[in-house]
Motif scaffolding. Structure first.
Motif, short mmCIF file in Angstrom:
data_model
loop_
_atom_site.label_atom_id
_atom_site.label_comp_id
_atom_site.label_asym_id
_atom_site.label_seq_id
_atom_site.Cartn_x
_atom_site.Cartn_y
_atom_site.Cartn_z
N LEU A 118 0.48 3.35 -8.07
CA LEU A 118 1.67 2.45 -7.93
C LEU A 118 1.14 1.15 -7.38
O LEU A 118 0.37 1.03 -6.48
CB LEU A 118 2.61 2.85 -7.13
N LYS A 119 1.40 -0.11 -8.32
CA LYS A 119 1.41 -1.25 -7.71
C LYS A 119 2.26 -2.24 -7.62
O LYS A 119 3.35 -2.11 -8.55
CB LYS A 119 0.09 -1.84 -8.75
N TYR A 120 2.40 -3.39 -6.93
CA TYR A 120 3.16 -4.43 -7.14
C TYR A 120 2.95 -5.10 -8.52
O TYR A 120 1.79 -5.12 -8.94
CB TYR A 120 2.91 -5.37 -5.89
N SER A 121 3.62 -6.09 -8.84
CA SER A 121 3.42 -6.79 -10.07
C SER A 121 2.19 -7.63 -10.04
O SER A 121 1.87 -7.98 -11.19
CB SER A 121 4.73 -7.47 -10.60
N ILE A 148 0.00 -0.12 -4.04
CA ILE A 148 1.10 0.44 -2.89
C ILE A 148 0.43 1.67 -2.40
O ILE A 148 0.09 1.98 -1.49
CB ILE A 148 2.38 0.32 -3.45
N LEU A 199 11.96 3.01 -2.76
CA LEU A 199 11.23 1.92 -3.26
C LEU A 199 12.12 0.70 -3.56
O LEU A 199 13.17 0.86 -3.89
CB LEU A 199 10.81 2.43 -4.70
N TYR A 236 7.09 -3.87 -10.18
CA TYR A 236 6.15 -2.98 -10.03
C TYR A 236 5.44 -2.71 -11.33
O TYR A 236 5.88 -3.11 -12.46
CB TYR A 236 6.59 -1.76 -9.35
#
Length: 106
Positions: free
Chosen positions: A11-14, A19, A38, A43
């Protein structure tokens, strides 16, 4: 494709900053990953079917994945990973995404 191994989701930020990584088992050729708490925002994620539990996506000698893989929004390119912007999704409240892993046949 099968119930062997597990799914690994990053999972990542945009902005592509990671993350957390999630590891989840496969049951009846499906995997459900629930991410609690969340915050609303944008994301992205990528995932793969780690069939042999070695924590890495197996590829052939030219880099083509041998295990199933995918991205948020089911984003794909013909060659290489999709642009980050194609994988960005927005969380407002409870959000459900359904993705289908891609398996490349040789």
């Amino acid at each position: 494709q099968n119930n062997e191994g597990r799914v690994i989701l990053k999972l990542k930020y945009s902005n592509d900053k990671e993350i957390k990584t999630f590891y989840e088992k496969i049951v009846d050729q499906q995997c459900i990953i629930t991410i609690n708490h969340l915050k609303p925002g944008n994301y992205s994620f990528k995932y793969f079917h780690d069939q042999n539990n070695n924590n890495k996506l197996e590829t052939n000698f030219i880099g083509i994945p041998k295990e199933g893989f995918g991205f948020a929004n089911n984003a794909m390119n013909k060659f290489g990973p999709p642009d980050l912007k194609k994988t960005v999704f927005t969380v407002r409240k409870d959000t459900t995404l359904v993705c289908k892993a891609r398996y490349i046949k040789f």
